[in-house]
Enzyme design. Structure first.
Site, PDB file in Angstrom:
ATOM      1  N   HIS A 196       0.868  -1.183   0.000  1.00 12.53           N
ATOM      2  CA  HIS A 196       0.000   0.000   0.000  1.00 12.53           C
ATOM      3  C   HIS A 196       0.905   1.234   0.000  1.00 12.53           C
ATOM      4  CE1 HIS A 196      -3.428   2.442   0.540  1.00 12.53           C
ATOM      5  NE2 HIS A 196      -3.734   2.200   1.795  1.00 12.53           N
ATOM      6  N   HIS A 248      -2.935  -2.516  -9.940  1.00 10.80           N
ATOM      7  CA  HIS A 248      -3.840  -1.907  -8.964  1.00 10.80           C
ATOM      8  C   HIS A 248      -5.083  -2.772  -8.849  1.00 10.80           C
ATOM      9  CE1 HIS A 248      -6.152   1.126  -6.843  1.00 10.80           C
ATOM     10  NE2 HIS A 248      -4.990   1.667  -6.562  1.00 10.80           N
ATOM     11  N   ASP A 255       2.332   5.317  -7.461  1.00  8.75           N
ATOM     12  CA  ASP A 255       3.598   5.209  -6.731  1.00  8.75           C
ATOM     13  C   ASP A 255       4.804   4.993  -7.622  1.00  8.75           C
ATOM     14  OD1 ASP A 255       2.752   5.667  -4.181  1.00  8.75           O
ATOM     15  OD2 ASP A 255       1.955   3.655  -3.989  1.00  8.75           O
TER      16      ASP A 255
HETATM   17  N1  CMC Z   1       4.115  -7.261 -10.875  1.00  9.14           N
HETATM   18  C1  CMC Z   1       3.968  -8.494 -11.418  1.00  9.14           C
HETATM   19  N2  CMC Z   1       2.825  -9.198 -11.392  1.00  9.14           N
HETATM   20  C2  CMC Z   1       1.781  -8.634 -10.764  1.00  9.14           C
HETATM   21  C3  CMC Z   1       1.848  -7.350 -10.187  1.00  9.14           C
HETATM   22  C4  CMC Z   1       3.074  -6.659 -10.262  1.00  9.14           C
HETATM   23  N3  CMC Z   1       3.204  -5.432  -9.729  1.00  9.14           N
HETATM   24  N4  CMC Z   1       0.660  -7.036  -9.641  1.00  9.14           N
HETATM   25  C5  CMC Z   1      -0.142  -8.086  -9.876  1.00  9.14           C
HETATM   26  N5  CMC Z   1       0.539  -9.035 -10.570  1.00  9.14           N
HETATM   27  C6  CMC Z   1       0.002 -10.317 -11.058  1.00  9.14           C
HETATM   28  C7  CMC Z   1      -0.097 -11.339  -9.926  1.00  9.14           C
HETATM   29  O1  CMC Z   1       1.077 -12.101  -9.824  1.00  9.14           O
HETATM   30  C8  CMC Z   1      -1.294 -12.140 -10.378  1.00  9.14           C
HETATM   31  O2  CMC Z   1      -0.859 -12.981 -11.410  1.00  9.14           O
HETATM   32  P1  CMC Z   1      -1.507 -14.454 -11.619  1.00  9.14           P
HETATM   33  O3  CMC Z   1      -2.986 -14.214 -11.808  1.00  9.14           O
HETATM   34  O4  CMC Z   1      -0.816 -14.955 -12.832  1.00  9.14           O
HETATM   35  O5  CMC Z   1      -1.187 -15.201 -10.367  1.00  9.14           O
HETATM   36  C9  CMC Z   1      -2.212 -11.098 -11.020  1.00  9.14           C
HETATM   37  O6  CMC Z   1      -1.325 -10.057 -11.513  1.00  9.14           O
HETATM   38  C10 CMC Z   1      -3.237 -10.502 -10.066  1.00  9.14           C
HETATM   39  O7  CMC Z   1      -2.523 -10.025  -8.926  1.00  9.14           O
HETATM   40  P2  CMC Z   1      -3.186  -9.807  -7.512  1.00  9.14           P
HETATM   41  O8  CMC Z   1      -2.110  -9.707  -6.490  1.00  9.14           O
HETATM   42  O9  CMC Z   1      -4.261 -10.834  -7.317  1.00  9.14           O
HETATM   43  O10 CMC Z   1      -3.883  -8.414  -7.722  1.00  9.14           O
HETATM   44  P3  CMC Z   1      -4.461  -7.536  -6.581  1.00  9.14           P
HETATM   45  O11 CMC Z   1      -5.564  -6.725  -7.183  1.00  9.14           O
HETATM   46  O12 CMC Z   1      -4.777  -8.345  -5.381  1.00  9.14           O
HETATM   47  O13 CMC Z   1      -3.215  -6.620  -6.197  1.00  9.14           O
HETATM   48  C11 CMC Z   1      -1.698  -4.852  -5.977  1.00  9.14           C
HETATM   49  C12 CMC Z   1      -3.108  -5.264  -6.426  1.00  9.14           C
HETATM   50  C13 CMC Z   1      -1.573  -3.309  -6.100  1.00  9.14           C
HETATM   51  C14 CMC Z   1      -1.470  -5.240  -4.519  1.00  9.14           C
HETATM   52  C15 CMC Z   1      -0.658  -5.549  -6.894  1.00  9.14           C
HETATM   53  O14 CMC Z   1      -0.850  -5.163  -8.241  1.00  9.14           O
HETATM   54  C16 CMC Z   1       0.785  -5.275  -6.462  1.00  9.14           C
HETATM   55  O15 CMC Z   1       1.314  -5.968  -5.585  1.00  9.14           O
HETATM   56  N6  CMC Z   1       1.442  -4.222  -7.075  1.00  9.14           N
HETATM   57  C17 CMC Z   1       2.774  -3.847  -6.648  1.00  9.14           C
HETATM   58  C18 CMC Z   1       2.683  -3.006  -5.386  1.00  9.14           C
HETATM   59  C19 CMC Z   1       2.186  -1.614  -5.683  1.00  9.14           C
HETATM   60  O16 CMC Z   1       2.648  -0.954  -6.618  1.00  9.14           O
HETATM   61  N7  CMC Z   1       1.257  -1.124  -4.842  1.00  9.14           N
HETATM   62  C20 CMC Z   1       0.735   0.256  -4.935  1.00  9.14           C
HETATM   63  C21 CMC Z   1      -0.708   0.298  -5.255  1.00  9.14           C
HETATM   64  S1  CMC Z   1      -1.202   1.967  -5.691  1.00  9.14           S
HETATM   65  C22 CMC Z   1      -1.137   2.792  -4.191  1.00  9.14           C
HETATM   66  C23 CMC Z   1      -2.347   2.531  -3.390  1.00  9.14           C
HETATM   67  O17 CMC Z   1      -3.462   2.908  -3.799  1.00  9.14           O
HETATM   68  O18 CMC Z   1      -2.142   1.963  -2.281  1.00  9.14           O
END
Ligand code: CMC
Length: 444
Positions: free
Chosen positions: A282, A321, A378
């Protein structure tokens, strides 16, 4: 279980029935569930039972990916279309034309202020920026290498002991003053945490300066009698605070609402939000982006790094996201703010070149396209903070300053919403049952 849309008299008359008919294939019974605002009531599923002893169906949704937990009029977000609006105003217009304090007023009060209202609001925030001297001594007690976000978290929680009447949350005047205090004091606590990490004396607020200029003064003032903030940096900071001010039911705002649902005082609820924001997925994400860019070090290392991401060994931080699946409108604004800051400071952060290259390759890459992964807010904010001389540990603290107005707008909405109850989800129990206690000497 199967679902089908019910054919009712309403449908025969041409009106669409706003219901779903659910057939439980275990019993053959059908249930008609009303649809309200595009949602079904979770509790309506409880009537669906396999037999009389059955507890009834629950909804299993780890991470609350498809659960609306409240009604809110604060922020509108359409992730597919890349739309973000505060109280109906597009984020792009606010970032271009407004100030952080005006946006904070909008979030809290629901309308843009007129001139007199804005003057009074600005005055109230300005005269509440000081903290009790004991807060200062309290913060001095942290270890020299304490993480500033941990210091902020502890200090905001401690503020509840300085304002014990803040637990009068049903009193509108009391809510108003705590709201002003929280927005006013957050930069002071943040700057104190920064100065503490640097072993520098704390700088008191300067009431002649505007919100962001005063923050820069508390951060960077040394021996000069008066700190003169560069108006362009002040503006860039204001834009960053505007972009981070709210983002509907994100992890930290949900934490504020969850903690606040016990009807605790707002300082404790906001401390809960800060704790959630501390996490790397986050508010800690921009810190993680910077660490990642430093680790990649050179453009030539990008392909190897991306191979690791595709193989699931790591994540491309600053990408992806939960809600935005096409683009994050904040990322576009922040990218151009980053260019402005580098121009003002006359430095070009070499990490920006790595970031731009990473973004270019990732946006054409099959893995990122198919997973709908785009740069989020970010991806670039950390580079601005670094250019301003902030260590990575301060990045989530900067996020917290801006987000305070959004947290408070949500907290205010929640405590006045008669539909809200204490947050208390259910679970699917997976452990053992009815085991007899075994004395320790008899355990293997
Ligand atoms: N890099 C590589 N793969 C990713 C990423 C990433 N940054 N984000 C998601 N994926 C993949 C993940 O491995 C999964 O793949 P598969 O379906 O093949 O297993 C798929 O995409 C869905 O991922 P998820 O974790 O289920 O998606 P989510 O909606 O739960 O997570 C997130 C959202 C923001 C936590 C995630 O995209 C992430 O960890 N991003 C990196 C951290 C980041 O930049 N966070 C800041 C968010 S913006 C600030 C805020 O509003 O807080």
């Amino acid at each position: 279980m199967s679902t089908e849309t019910q054919t009712s008299t309403a449908e025969c008359n041409g009106a669409r029935p706003e219901t779903v008919t659910v057939t439980d294939n275990r019993t053959g019974r059908s249930y008609e569930l009303p649809i309200t605002d595009g949602t079904l009531r979770g509790l309506d599923f409880r009537q669906i039972k396999a037999d009389e002893q059955d507890f009834g169906l629950m909804v299993y949704d780890p991470g609350y990916a498809n659960v609306a937990s409240c009604r809110s009029a604060v922020t509108y977000l359409d992730g597919d279309a890349g739309i973000l609006q505060y109280r109906g105003y597009p984020i792009q217009e606010l970032a271009e034309r407004s100030t952080y304090l005006e946006v904070a007023y909008l979030l809290i009060h629901g309308e843009l202020p007129n001139k007199a209202q804005l003057d009074e609001w600005t005055h109230q925030i300005t005269i509440h920026t000081f903290v009790h001297e004991n807060v200062k001594s309290f913060m001095q007690g942290f270890r020299h290498d304490a993480h500033p976000m941990g210091m902020l978290l502890g200090s905001v929680g401690a503020l509840s002991t300085f304002y014990p009447d803040a637990n009068q949350i049903d009193d509108p005047e009391n809510r108003d003053i705590q709201t002003i205090r929280l927005i006013a004091k957050m930069p002071t606590l943040a700057a104190f945490a920064f100065r503490h990490s640097n072993g520098q004396p704390y700088v008191y607020p300067d009431n002649d300066l505007a919100y962001s200029g005063n923050f820069l003064s508390m951060m960077y003032k040394m021996t000069e009698l008066k700190y003169e903030p560069d108006p362009r940096l002040e503006r860039a900071l204001d834009v960053l605070f505007i972009l981070h001010a709210d983002h509907e039911q994100n992890c930290s705002t949900s934490a504020v609402r969850g903690v606040g649902s016990s009807r605790v005082d707002p300082y404790s609820a906001i401390a809960g939000g800060i704790a959630a924001l501390y996490g790397p997925l986050h508010g800690g994400a921009n810190e993680a982006v910077l660490r990642m860019l430093h680790r990649i070090e050179r453009k030539e290392n990008i392909p190897d790094f991306l191979t690791g991401v595709r193989e699931g060994k790591e994540r491309l931080m600053g990408f992806g996201h939960r809600v935005y699946k096409n683009f994050d409108p904040r990322a576009t604004i922040i990218k151009s703010a980053a260019e402005d800051v580098f121009e003002v400071l006359g430095v070009r952060n070499p990490l920006l070149d790595i970031a731009l290259e990473l973004e270019k390759i990732a946006l054409e890459d099959e893995y990122f396209i198919s997973h709908k992964l785009y740069p989020n807010v970010d991806f670039y904010s950390g580079m601005i903070y670094e250019a301003l001389g902030l260590p990575v540990e301060m990045f989530p603290v900067m996020f917290a300053i801006g987000r305070t107005s959004g947290w408070m707008a949500n907290w205010l909405e929640q405590v006045q919403d008669s539909e809200q109850r204490i947050a208390r989800p259910r679970q699917i129990y997976t452990g053992g049952l009815d085991r007899s206690y075994v004395p320790i000497e008899q355990r293997g």
